[in-house]
Design a protein around this motif. Structure first.
Motif, PDB file in Angstrom:
ATOM      1  N   ARG A 135     -30.409   8.273  14.294  1.00 25.91           N
ATOM      2  CA  ARG A 135     -31.011   8.813  13.069  1.00 25.91           C
ATOM      3  C   ARG A 135     -30.080   9.809  12.370  1.00 25.91           C
ATOM      4  N   LEU A 136     -29.273  10.542  13.157  1.00 26.51           N
ATOM      5  CA  LEU A 136     -28.345  11.516  12.579  1.00 26.51           C
ATOM      6  C   LEU A 136     -26.940  10.950  12.404  1.00 26.51           C
ATOM      7  N   GLY A 137     -26.668   9.828  13.040  1.00 28.42           N
ATOM      8  CA  GLY A 137     -25.328   9.248  12.953  1.00 28.42           C
ATOM      9  C   GLY A 137     -24.308   9.998  13.799  1.00 28.42           C
ATOM     10  N   GLY A 138     -24.781  10.655  14.842  1.00 26.60           N
ATOM     11  CA  GLY A 138     -23.893  11.419  15.717  1.00 26.60           C
ATOM     12  C   GLY A 138     -24.689  12.029  16.845  1.00 26.60           C
ATOM     13  N   LEU A 139     -24.192  13.131  17.367  1.00 20.59           N
ATOM     14  CA  LEU A 139     -24.864  13.793  18.485  1.00 20.59           C
ATOM     15  C   LEU A 139     -25.839  14.859  18.012  1.00 20.59           C
ATOM     16  N   SER A 140     -26.876  15.058  18.816  1.00 17.58           N
ATOM     17  CA  SER A 140     -27.851  16.113  18.547  1.00 17.58           C
ATOM     18  C   SER A 140     -27.984  16.967  19.801  1.00 17.58           C
ATOM     19  N   TYR A 141     -28.677  18.084  19.663  1.00 19.69           N
ATOM     20  CA  TYR A 141     -28.955  18.929  20.830  1.00 19.69           C
ATOM     21  C   TYR A 141     -29.764  18.142  21.859  1.00 19.69           C
ATOM     22  N   ALA A 142     -30.601  17.222  21.388  1.00 18.78           N
ATOM     23  CA  ALA A 142     -31.416  16.397  22.289  1.00 18.78           C
ATOM     24  C   ALA A 142     -30.533  15.544  23.205  1.00 18.78           C
ATOM     25  N   ASP A 143     -29.386  15.091  22.710  1.00 20.56           N
ATOM     26  CA  ASP A 143     -28.461  14.307  23.548  1.00 20.56           C
ATOM     27  C   ASP A 143     -27.923  15.160  24.701  1.00 20.56           C
ATOM     28  N   PHE A 144     -27.534  16.385  24.396  1.00 16.21           N
ATOM     29  CA  PHE A 144     -27.006  17.268  25.430  1.00 16.21           C
ATOM     30  C   PHE A 144     -28.095  17.688  26.410  1.00 16.21           C
ATOM     31  N   LEU A 145     -29.301  17.882  25.916  1.00 16.78           N
ATOM     32  CA  LEU A 145     -30.416  18.226  26.799  1.00 16.78           C
ATOM     33  C   LEU A 145     -30.714  17.074  27.755  1.00 16.78           C
ATOM     34  N   LEU A 146     -30.718  15.843  27.241  1.00 13.15           N
ATOM     35  CA  LEU A 146     -30.949  14.689  28.099  1.00 13.15           C
ATOM     36  C   LEU A 146     -29.812  14.535  29.117  1.00 13.15           C
ATOM     37  N   ALA A 147     -28.572  14.756  28.683  1.00 13.35           N
ATOM     38  CA  ALA A 147     -27.429  14.677  29.608  1.00 13.35           C
ATOM     39  C   ALA A 147     -27.592  15.701  30.732  1.00 13.35           C
ATOM     40  N   LEU A 148     -28.025  16.896  30.395  1.00 16.10           N
ATOM     41  CA  LEU A 148     -28.234  17.933  31.406  1.00 16.10           C
ATOM     42  C   LEU A 148     -29.343  17.531  32.376  1.00 16.10           C
ATOM     43  N   LYS A 149     -30.429  16.985  31.855  1.00 14.62           N
ATOM     44  CA  LYS A 149     -31.530  16.534  32.713  1.00 14.62           C
ATOM     45  C   LYS A 149     -31.065  15.417  33.656  1.00 14.62           C
ATOM     46  N   ILE A 150     -30.252  14.509  33.141  1.00 12.86           N
ATOM     47  CA  ILE A 150     -29.736  13.413  33.972  1.00 12.86           C
ATOM     48  C   ILE A 150     -28.815  13.980  35.063  1.00 12.86           C
ATOM     49  N   ASP A 151     -27.996  14.961  34.705  1.00 15.54           N
ATOM     50  CA  ASP A 151     -27.107  15.574  35.701  1.00 15.54           C
ATOM     51  C   ASP A 151     -27.872  16.260  36.818  1.00 15.54           C
ATOM     52  N   LEU A 152     -29.035  16.751  36.526  1.00 12.28           N
ATOM     53  CA  LEU A 152     -29.832  17.451  37.538  1.00 12.28           C
ATOM     54  C   LEU A 152     -30.617  16.490  38.441  1.00 12.28           C
ATOM     55  N   MET A 153     -30.623  15.220  38.109  1.00 14.19           N
ATOM     56  CA  MET A 153     -31.331  14.233  38.932  1.00 14.19           C
ATOM     57  C   MET A 153     -30.509  13.883  40.156  1.00 14.19           C
ATOM     58  N   PRO A 154     -31.149  13.737  41.283  1.00 12.58           N
ATOM     59  CA  PRO A 154     -30.399  13.300  42.471  1.00 12.58           C
ATOM     60  C   PRO A 154     -29.979  11.836  42.322  1.00 12.58           C
ATOM     61  N   PHE A 155     -28.724  11.576  42.627  1.00 14.92           N
ATOM     62  CA  PHE A 155     -28.217  10.198  42.593  1.00 14.92           C
ATOM     63  C   PHE A 155     -27.754   9.851  43.994  1.00 14.92           C
ATOM     64  N   ARG A 156     -28.297   8.781  44.534  1.00 15.54           N
ATOM     65  CA  ARG A 156     -27.946   8.333  45.873  1.00 15.54           C
ATOM     66  C   ARG A 156     -27.079   7.069  45.777  1.00 15.54           C
ATOM     67  N   PRO A 157     -25.767   7.226  45.966  1.00 10.85           N
ATOM     68  CA  PRO A 157     -24.894   6.050  45.862  1.00 10.85           C
ATOM     69  C   PRO A 157     -25.174   5.121  46.988  1.00 10.85           C
TER      70      PRO A 157
END
Length: 157
Positions: A135-157
């Motif tokens: 919708r903005l044609g680029g990055l928003s604060y929501a993108d960085f917030l989602l990236a942070l939330k994903i980083d905090l999720m446990p990932f089991r390789p």
């Protein structure tokens, strides 16, 4: 009021809705005191809210570069319009479980990734997430917030 609404509907016009309630004279809905909103009116569509609270503009390159320090595992595209990160796992099941958690976080935040890519290469399972606010044609604060939330999720390789 019903006759005015049905007449407008037969003509293909808009139906008035008044948020102000009726006055003591009991006039038609289109003539009531208070705020009047007309369904289908061009004014209703021209005043959209800014869901990303950025004035309808994406983050600048400087803003995106500064925010990148909060999610150091992610990479920023050259044009600063996309955030990307990949994960490797040894099983298809762990990749799918991780994607389900990302899906839940995205739905809860009301902001989804631009793309999700899964690859199986010689026994290694690679999952790549790309964030971008179309919708903005680029990055928003929501993108960085989602990236942070994903980083905090446990990932089991």
């Amino acid at each position: 009021a019903a006759s005015a609404a049905s007449a407008a509907a037969r003509r293909g016009g808009s139906r008035p809705f008044s948020a102000g309630g009726s006055d003591s004279a009991g006039t038609e809905a289109g003539q009531r005191k208070g705020v009047q909103i007309t369904v289908g009116d061009s004014q209703t569509y021209s005043k959209k809210c800014d869901p990303y609270e950025q004035g309808g503009k994406p983050l600048t390159k400087d803003e995106a570069a500064k925010l990148l320090s909060t999610v150091p595992e992610w990479s920023l595209s050259e044009c600063s319009s996309f955030l990307e990160r990949s994960w490797d796992s040894q099983s298809f099941q762990s990749s799918i479980e991780f994607l389900q958690r990302i899906s839940t976080a995205s739905l809860n935040q009301g902001h989804s990734p631009k793309s999700v890519k899964y690859e199986n290469m010689k026994g290694m399972h690679k999952t790549t997430i790309v964030l971008h606010t179309t919708r903005l044609g680029g990055l928003s604060y929501a993108d960085f917030l989602l990236a942070l939330k994903i980083d905090l999720m446990p990932f089991r390789p």
